[in-house]
Design a protein around this motif. Structure first.
Motif, short mmCIF file in Angstrom:
data_model
loop_
_atom_site.label_atom_id
_atom_site.label_comp_id
_atom_site.label_asym_id
_atom_site.label_seq_id
_atom_site.Cartn_x
_atom_site.Cartn_y
_atom_site.Cartn_z
N GLY A 132 -99.69 -73.33 68.35
CA GLY A 132 -99.26 -72.69 69.58
C GLY A 132 -98.21 -71.61 69.34
O GLY A 132 -98.28 -70.50 69.88
N ILE A 133 -97.21 -71.94 68.51
CA ILE A 133 -96.17 -70.96 68.19
C ILE A 133 -96.77 -69.80 67.38
O ILE A 133 -96.44 -68.64 67.60
CB ILE A 133 -95.01 -71.63 67.42
N HIS A 134 -97.69 -70.14 66.49
CA HIS A 134 -98.35 -69.10 65.68
C HIS A 134 -99.14 -68.15 66.59
O HIS A 134 -99.10 -66.93 66.40
CB HIS A 134 -99.27 -69.77 64.65
N VAL A 169 -96.10 -61.68 58.01
CA VAL A 169 -94.78 -61.26 58.50
C VAL A 169 -93.79 -62.41 58.26
O VAL A 169 -92.67 -62.19 57.79
CB VAL A 169 -94.84 -60.87 59.99
N CYS A 170 -94.21 -63.61 58.56
CA CYS A 170 -93.35 -64.78 58.33
C CYS A 170 -93.01 -64.93 56.85
O CYS A 170 -91.87 -65.22 56.49
CB CYS A 170 -94.00 -66.05 58.86
N VAL A 171 -93.98 -64.70 55.98
CA VAL A 171 -93.76 -64.84 54.53
C VAL A 171 -92.72 -63.82 54.06
O VAL A 171 -91.94 -64.10 53.15
CB VAL A 171 -95.08 -64.71 53.76
N LEU A 172 -92.68 -62.64 54.67
CA LEU A 172 -91.67 -61.66 54.30
C LEU A 172 -90.27 -62.21 54.55
O LEU A 172 -89.34 -61.91 53.81
CB LEU A 172 -91.86 -60.35 55.09
N TYR A 173 -90.12 -63.01 55.59
CA TYR A 173 -88.85 -63.63 55.92
C TYR A 173 -88.59 -64.89 55.09
O TYR A 173 -87.47 -65.19 54.73
CB TYR A 173 -88.86 -64.07 57.38
N TRP A 174 -89.64 -65.65 54.88
CA TRP A 174 -89.56 -67.02 54.36
C TRP A 174 -89.59 -66.99 52.86
O TRP A 174 -90.61 -67.18 52.23
CB TRP A 174 -90.76 -67.78 54.90
N ARG A 175 -88.45 -66.79 52.25
CA ARG A 175 -88.39 -66.66 50.79
C ARG A 175 -88.12 -67.99 50.14
O ARG A 175 -87.94 -68.05 48.94
CB ARG A 175 -87.33 -65.64 50.41
N GLY A 176 -88.09 -69.06 50.95
CA GLY A 176 -87.87 -70.38 50.37
C GLY A 176 -86.40 -70.60 50.15
O GLY A 176 -85.93 -71.50 49.55
N ARG A 221 -87.89 -62.71 66.32
CA ARG A 221 -86.89 -63.59 65.68
C ARG A 221 -86.98 -65.04 66.15
O ARG A 221 -86.98 -65.95 65.34
CB ARG A 221 -85.49 -63.04 65.90
N ARG A 222 -87.00 -65.27 67.47
CA ARG A 222 -87.05 -66.63 67.98
C ARG A 222 -88.36 -67.31 67.58
O ARG A 222 -88.36 -68.46 67.16
CB ARG A 222 -86.91 -66.66 69.51
N ILE A 223 -89.45 -66.57 67.69
CA ILE A 223 -90.76 -67.13 67.35
C ILE A 223 -90.79 -67.53 65.87
O ILE A 223 -91.25 -68.63 65.53
CB ILE A 223 -91.89 -66.12 67.66
N ILE A 224 -90.30 -66.65 65.01
CA ILE A 224 -90.31 -66.93 63.57
C ILE A 224 -89.40 -68.13 63.26
O ILE A 224 -89.78 -69.02 62.49
CB ILE A 224 -89.91 -65.69 62.75
N LYS A 225 -88.23 -68.18 63.89
CA LYS A 225 -87.32 -69.32 63.68
C LYS A 225 -88.00 -70.63 64.11
O LYS A 225 -87.97 -71.62 63.37
CB LYS A 225 -86.03 -69.10 64.47
#
Length: 158
Positions: A120-122, A151-158, A86-90
């Motif tokens: 780096g975060i990636h 995985v990020c794209v699953l969260y990142w729906r725009g 969660r923190r990394i994705i945010k």
């Protein structure tokens, strides 16, 4: 078929509930899938070999990886808690937003600095994914990076 080609992905799909997003997100998704299918190392533990098809989905805030052979025979389904991500994705979303803004209006050195932070975060997210899959699926770093993008794209729906 050689051993290397047996332990790879030949198809990746994202859950059909994932709708269209912003052009930047759609571009990241398309590039990650293309790059992933071009070159990857994907070894489900205890399986004789593929190649494999992978379906990624989110169910109850958990990442579901459904693995099948090319013949659609089930290999394994792994369900991972996304809490460690969660923190990394945010952080990744925030820096990506800065990166996309910088591309449009900043100097090359500013863009490069933001991109270094983004990478780096990636990498941190990719290493976390490898750790969470340890004993289930062995991935090389490039494969983990591309899967983390998805995985990020699953969260990142725009």
């Amino acid at each position: 078929m050689n051993a290397k080609s047996a332990f790879r992905l030949t198809d990746v799909t994202l859950d059909e509930s994932i709708g269209r997003s912003t052009p930047d997100v759609e571009h990241e998704r398309a590039v990650a899938i293309f790059d992933l299918l071009e070159e990857n190392s994907f070894t489900p533990e205890g399986h004789a070999g593929g190649p494999y098809h992978l379906r990624l989905s989110l169910v109850d805030q958990k990442l579901v990886l459904t693995i099948m052979t090319e013949a659609k025979e089930p290999v394994a389904t792994h369900i991972l808690s996304l809490t460690p991500f969660r923190r990394i994705i945010k952080d990744y979303f925030m820096i990506c937003e800065s990166y996309y803004q910088a591309i449009r209006s900043s100097t090359p050195s500013q863009i490069e600095a933001i991109d270094m932070g983004r990478r780096g975060i990636h990498n941190e997210g990719s290493q976390t994914l490898q750790e969470r899959l340890k004993g289930k699926i062995t991935l090389d770093m490039d494969t983990a990076r591309r899967l983390f993008t998805l995985v990020c794209v699953l969260y990142w729906r725009g």
